[in-house]
Design a protein around this motif. Structure first.
Motif, PDB file in Angstrom:
ATOM      1  N   LEU A  74    -109.499  86.853  -2.813  1.00  0.00           N
ATOM      2  CA  LEU A  74    -110.853  87.207  -2.391  1.00  0.00           C
ATOM      3  C   LEU A  74    -111.332  88.435  -3.168  1.00  0.00           C
ATOM      4  CD1 LEU A  74    -110.540  86.837   1.489  1.00  0.00           C
ATOM      5  CD2 LEU A  74    -111.640  85.242  -0.098  1.00  0.00           C
ATOM      6  N   PRO A  75    -112.632  88.531  -3.407  1.00  0.00           N
ATOM      7  CA  PRO A  75    -113.153  89.757  -4.041  1.00  0.00           C
ATOM      8  C   PRO A  75    -112.979  90.935  -3.099  1.00  0.00           C
ATOM      9  CG  PRO A  75    -114.951  88.360  -3.263  1.00  0.00           C
ATOM     10  CD  PRO A  75    -113.703  87.552  -3.104  1.00  0.00           C
ATOM     11  N   ILE A 183    -101.112  75.497   7.655  1.00  0.00           N
ATOM     12  CA  ILE A 183    -102.122  76.170   6.843  1.00  0.00           C
ATOM     13  C   ILE A 183    -103.077  75.173   6.201  1.00  0.00           C
ATOM     14  CG2 ILE A 183    -102.479  77.589   4.783  1.00  0.00           C
ATOM     15  CD1 ILE A 183     -99.897  79.027   5.429  1.00  0.00           C
ATOM     16  N   GLU A 184    -104.373  75.446   6.342  1.00  0.00           N
ATOM     17  CA  GLU A 184    -105.407  74.630   5.705  1.00  0.00           C
ATOM     18  C   GLU A 184    -106.139  75.419   4.624  1.00  0.00           C
ATOM     19  OE1 GLU A 184    -107.805  73.264   8.945  1.00  0.00           O
ATOM     20  OE2 GLU A 184    -106.290  71.824   9.649  1.00  0.00           O
ATOM     21  N   LYS A 185    -106.244  76.737   4.817  1.00  0.00           N
ATOM     22  CA  LYS A 185    -106.852  77.608   3.802  1.00  0.00           C
ATOM     23  C   LYS A 185    -106.031  78.893   3.735  1.00  0.00           C
ATOM     24  CE  LYS A 185    -111.604  75.908   4.279  1.00  0.00           C
ATOM     25  NZ  LYS A 185    -113.027  76.280   4.530  1.00  0.00           N
ATOM     26  N   LEU A 186    -105.879  79.418   2.510  1.00  0.00           N
ATOM     27  CA  LEU A 186    -105.061  80.615   2.323  1.00  0.00           C
ATOM     28  C   LEU A 186    -105.654  81.471   1.213  1.00  0.00           C
ATOM     29  CD1 LEU A 186    -102.442  82.282   2.834  1.00  0.00           C
ATOM     30  CD2 LEU A 186    -101.315  80.791   1.170  1.00  0.00           C
ATOM     31  N   HIS A 187    -106.128  82.667   1.587  1.00  0.00           N
ATOM     32  CA  HIS A 187    -106.717  83.574   0.603  1.00  0.00           C
ATOM     33  C   HIS A 187    -106.074  84.957   0.713  1.00  0.00           C
ATOM     34  CE1 HIS A 187    -109.857  80.446   0.826  1.00  0.00           C
ATOM     35  NE2 HIS A 187    -110.119  80.789  -0.423  1.00  0.00           N
ATOM     36  N   VAL A 188    -105.942  85.607  -0.415  1.00  0.00           N
ATOM     37  CA  VAL A 188    -105.374  86.960  -0.447  1.00  0.00           C
ATOM     38  C   VAL A 188    -106.501  87.975  -0.308  1.00  0.00           C
ATOM     39  CG1 VAL A 188    -104.117  88.655  -1.827  1.00  0.00           C
ATOM     40  CG2 VAL A 188    -103.399  86.254  -1.846  1.00  0.00           C
ATOM     41  N   ILE A 189    -106.419  88.794   0.726  1.00  0.00           N
ATOM     42  CA  ILE A 189    -107.399  89.866   0.943  1.00  0.00           C
ATOM     43  C   ILE A 189    -107.055  91.068   0.065  1.00  0.00           C
ATOM     44  CG2 ILE A 189    -108.354  91.478   2.630  1.00  0.00           C
ATOM     45  CD1 ILE A 189    -107.640  89.406   4.801  1.00  0.00           C
TER      46      ILE A 189
END
Length: 547
Positions: A74-75, A183-189
């Motif tokens: 993620l931005p 898990i269905e969606k995985l984003h790095v913060i």
């Protein structure tokens, strides 16, 4: 000529390599053939592995990535939008949530891929953990997404959208054991850099090292050098939630008994205890001192008719002590109150206060205690509903009967305190007790002498597991007596240096008493952690002024 010499050297090196083994001894003809076969076998394995990796990479590149909107970095969050979507707390998950889709942010604690189609991930929020599973399928989760999940570094902050499902078997390695997350969606913060030590190593109990001495042990000094990382462990989260509990219970009880919370200065014009263990600081064109205690101000509040006051605040002691229980900066839980006839009225309040704190820690923080015991096993703290009170002469007799040489007016050292604590535990079955009537000579100048027992005073200490946690007394409230006690102090205190304090008693002051608990010490001894630095967020001692 140089080229010829280099060539001969290279040939000689190769001959020596073939003829000599690792031990430097000549190899037999059979051993040489075996060595050559092993080298050839290893070479083929490396070539095969490289070929397989290249083929996998080619297949992955050729296969369509149908999950591009489901994973990634993620931005940087610059508060550009607010969706209003509710983030779920892992602690709230149960079988009631099965088939629900939840959104949560957490630390990625560990990642364990099995093959190239599944990855088991442990997510953590504070002391609570849950297992999440990412599985490659033909519509949502691509191989590229699975590969991305395997590359996320430990301790990264991630945003996960997942379906809650019943666990096929209890997930005993996590605190949430009956359900897991698909898990269905995985984003790095926020991605984590390489840690100075693993949190797994930082939470191992001593018994693990006894079973396997090769395991990495994280020293306390290393932990404190990297304290923000160390504080992420579930053990430390539990410890400092309980530290909050000590202050909460202290404040809760005193507010219920009509005490007023106050906030006193920490920059003083004179040393509050009249001793040399003070930090001097530059204050414009003069010298100031960091407060050793709010003592003078608590008493001035009593002379101002506030009757019952308390404070939770930082104090400073310039003691060059390297012990397990001393720091140069710590949090003091102070209480002061006027009484009607006898300072034991104040001891009664202290009794109720300490029992309230001890019961509250035991009953309200069972989960935290269980977490701490996994790493630092300890015997449960034992105490009485009405606390044991001994006089100093009674304690002296107990020590003498146990073979300890001790004078009537001697001050107790740490070793003698511990012996007394063991004797009390054996006889009275309590880890907490009060010791009353200390010798006058070992107490501060503002301590009231006991008129019935020359050489003793109306003062007291409290002990947990044989170590002092509170010191207090009836204070001298008569102005003339207080000034005389200051002048007769060893060393004498110049009344002019504490004149505002002395003046406060010239206009009528009620009899009063109080004391101060060391917050970190109370928790250290309740949990039997052995070192006060474990119960201080960022400890300060003679050797540590950071982070």
């Amino acid at each position: 000529m140089a080229a010829i010499i280099d060539g001969v050297a290279e040939i000689t090196k190769k001959v020596e390599e073939v003829i000599l083994g690792e031990d430097g001894k000549p190899l037999s003809k059979g051993a040489l053939k075996k060595l050559e076969k092993e080298r050839e076998k290893k070479k083929k394995q490396e070539e095969r592995a490289a070929k397989d990796a290249a083929e996998r990479a080619a297949r992955d590149a050729a296969s369509p990535d149908y999950s591009t909107d489901r994973y990634g970095n993620l931005p940087v969050n610059q508060s550009e939008e607010r969706t209003g979507r509710t983030r779920t707390k892992i602690a709230s998950l149960s079988e009631k949530n099965i088939d629900e889709t939840v959104l949560l942010s957490a630390r990625l604690q560990t990642s364990r891929p099995t093959g190239n189609k599944k990855n088991f991930i442990v997510l953590r929020q504070g002391t609570v953990t849950a297992q999440a599973v990412l599985t490659v399928d033909e519509t949502k989760i691509s191989k590229q997404m699975q590969k991305f999940s395997c590359g996320i570094t430990s301790e990264s902050l991630v945003l996960v959208e997942a379906k809650v499902v019943k666990a096929l078997q209890q997930v005993t390695s996590c605190t949430i054991q009956d359900v897991e997350l698909q898990i269905e969606k995985l984003h790095v913060i926020s991605a984590a850099a390489r840690l100075p030590f693993s949190l797994e190593d930082a939470t191992r109990p001593d018994e693990d090292y006894e079973k396997d001495p090769a395991l990495v042990r994280v020293a306390l000094a290393t932990r404190l050098d990297h304290r923000p990382i160390d504080l992420r462990t579930t053990t430390n989260h539990a410890i400092f939630r309980m530290q909050h509990g000590v202050c909460k219970l202290f404040r809760e009880y005193l507010e219920q008994h009509d005490f007023v919370e106050i906030h006193t200065p920490k920059l003083l014009g004179a040393a509050s205890e009249g001793g040399a263990n003070v930090f001097k600081v530059e204050y414009f064109n003069e010298t100031a001192f960091l407060a050793q205690s709010p003592q003078f101000y608590k008493q001035m509040m009593i002379t101002s008719d506030f009757a019952k006051v308390f404070e939770i605040g930082t104090v400073f002691r310039a003691e060059n002590s390297q012990s397990h229980r001393h720091m140069t900066e710590y949090v003091s839980l102070d209480m002061e109150m006027e009484f009607e006839e006898h300072y034991h009225e104040v001891l009664d309040v202290f009794d109720g206060l300490l029992v309230h704190i001890l019961k509250g820690l035991k009953e309200r923080y069972t989960d935290e205690i269980a977490v701490i015991k996994k790493q630092f096993p300890f015997e449960d703290f034992e105490f009485l509903d009405k606390s044991l009170r001994l006089t100093y002469p009674e304690a002296v007799k107990m020590l003498r009967d146990a073979g300890v040489e001790f004078g009537d007016y001697d001050d107790m050292n740490t070793a003698q305190e511990r012996i007394l604590g063991k004797l009390v535990k054996e006889k009275y079955h309590t880890d907490f007790f009060m010791l009353d009537k200390f010798p006058l000579a070992v107490r501060p100048f503002y301590t009231m002498p006991d008129p019935a027992r020359p050489g003793y005073s109306n003062s007291y200490d409290f002990f947990m597991r044989g170590e002092e946690i509170l010191s207090g007394a009836q204070r001298v409230h008569n102005a003339a007596m207080l000034q005389k006690r200051a002048e007769e102090n060893d060393p004498p205190i110049d009344p002019t240096t504490i004149q505002p304090y002395l003046d406060a008693f010239k206009f009528g002051a009620p009899p009063h008493a109080g004391g101060a608990l060391g917050m970190e010490r109370v928790l250290m001894l309740f949990l039997d952690l052995g070192n006060i630095r474990r119960t201080s967020l960022f400890p300060r001692d003679p050797n540590r002024l950071g982070p």
